[in-house]
Design an enzyme around this catalytic site. Structure first.
Site, PDB file in Angstrom:
ATOM      1  N   GLU A 153     -13.522   4.451   4.246  1.00  0.00           N
ATOM      2  CA  GLU A 153     -14.428   3.582   3.486  1.00  0.00           C
ATOM      3  C   GLU A 153     -13.934   3.333   2.063  1.00  0.00           C
ATOM      4  O   GLU A 153     -14.317   2.325   1.454  1.00  0.00           O
ATOM      5  CB  GLU A 153     -15.853   4.183   3.495  1.00  0.00           C
ATOM      6  CG  GLU A 153     -16.475   4.103   4.882  1.00  0.00           C
ATOM      7  CD  GLU A 153     -17.807   4.815   5.019  1.00  0.00           C
ATOM      8  OE1 GLU A 153     -18.635   4.369   5.831  1.00  0.00           O
ATOM      9  OE2 GLU A 153     -18.028   5.844   4.353  1.00  0.00           O
TER      10      GLU A 153
ATOM     11  N   ASP B 256     -21.520  -0.444  14.696  1.00  0.00           N
ATOM     12  CA  ASP B 256     -22.006  -0.150  16.057  1.00  0.00           C
ATOM     13  C   ASP B 256     -23.499  -0.465  16.128  1.00  0.00           C
ATOM     14  O   ASP B 256     -24.121  -0.760  15.105  1.00  0.00           O
ATOM     15  CB  ASP B 256     -21.762   1.330  16.411  1.00  0.00           C
ATOM     16  CG  ASP B 256     -22.449   2.270  15.431  1.00  0.00           C
ATOM     17  OD1 ASP B 256     -21.821   2.651  14.433  1.00  0.00           O
ATOM     18  OD2 ASP B 256     -23.642   2.576  15.632  1.00  0.00           O
TER      19      ASP B 256
END
Ligand code: ADE
Length: 229
Positions: A12, A196
């Site tokens: 990230e 997701d």
């Protein structure tokens, strides 16, 4: 301005470190902190490790030890709202802890005495993000993010979190970071790109899209930094 940018996982923050170029590395309390200058700001960038405890430690360190005056979070999330597809961005308007439970004492889910179920993100930063999105010709959803120390890969849990908190997305650090910033009066902004759908396929989808969604989020955060005066 001293700006903190944090993520939870190396993936990230990697795209952010690539963008800022040279940085100074400091190790503190078990984490690495990267200090750089970018767009006229002093940045401190770090990933906390996953979950509410580690993210609390990192956010507190960024504010107290590195003197950050504003905190931006960049990362990925599981979708609850079916409008959110892989790679889509969501900016938290408010955040809650879906796994905080003293309902046995008659309190609502996510509540502890002297606390509140939801913590609101900085309205000016969310408004700025909407302008940045327009400028980048990107869709940015404003919504509620639910945080807990669980990777959710179960449609039943997903639905429960969605219904209980009217949440649009879920992840594992946003609300704890919000608690720290709120307590210390530091404006914060939590951005997530969907990796997701927090369903049965979530772990496969997460592995497949972590990197690309983290890049989507980081690219946006860089534009936010550029837009801050
Ligand atoms: N971050 C990204 N996807 C997630 C999920 N399904 N559960 C918790 N945190 C997440």
């Amino acid at each position: 301005m001293n700006i903190a940018i944090m993520g939870a996982m190396p993936e990230e923050i990697a795209p952010l470190l690539e963008r800022v170029g040279e940085y100074k590395l400091t190790e503190f309390a078990g984490n690495k902190y990267y200090e750089a200058t970018y767009a006229g700001h002093n940045l401190v960038i770090a990933y906390s490790k996953i979950g509410k405890v580690f993210s609390t430690l990192t956010a507190t360190t960024m504010l107290q030890h590195f003197g950050a005056e504003l905190l931006l979070f960049s990362g990925v999330a599981g979708a609850i709202n079916s409008k959110l597809k892989i790679g889509n961005l969501i900016a938290a308007t408010k955040l809650c802890q879906h796994d905080l439970d003293i309902t046995a004492f008659g309190h609502p889910h996510g509540f502890v005495p002297e606390g509140s179920v939801f913590i609101e993100a900085d309205k000016a930063l969310v408004a700025k993000a909407m302008l940045v999105a327009k400028d980048m010709d990107l869709e940015l959803m404003e919504g509620t993010i639910a945080t807990g120390d669980q990777f959710i890969a179960d449609p039943v849990k997903n639905k429960w979190i969605g219904e209980t908190f009217k949440a649009d997305a879920l992840e594992m650090e946003g609300a704890s970071v919000a608690c720290v910033c709120n307590a210390m009066n530091v404006p914060f902004f939590i951005l997530r790109a969907i990796s997701d759908a927090a369903d049965m396929d979530a772990s496969f989808s997460f592995d497949e899209f972590l990197e690309s969604s983290a890049i989507e989020s980081a690219n946006f955060i860089i534009k936010m930094v550029e837009s801050i005066e």
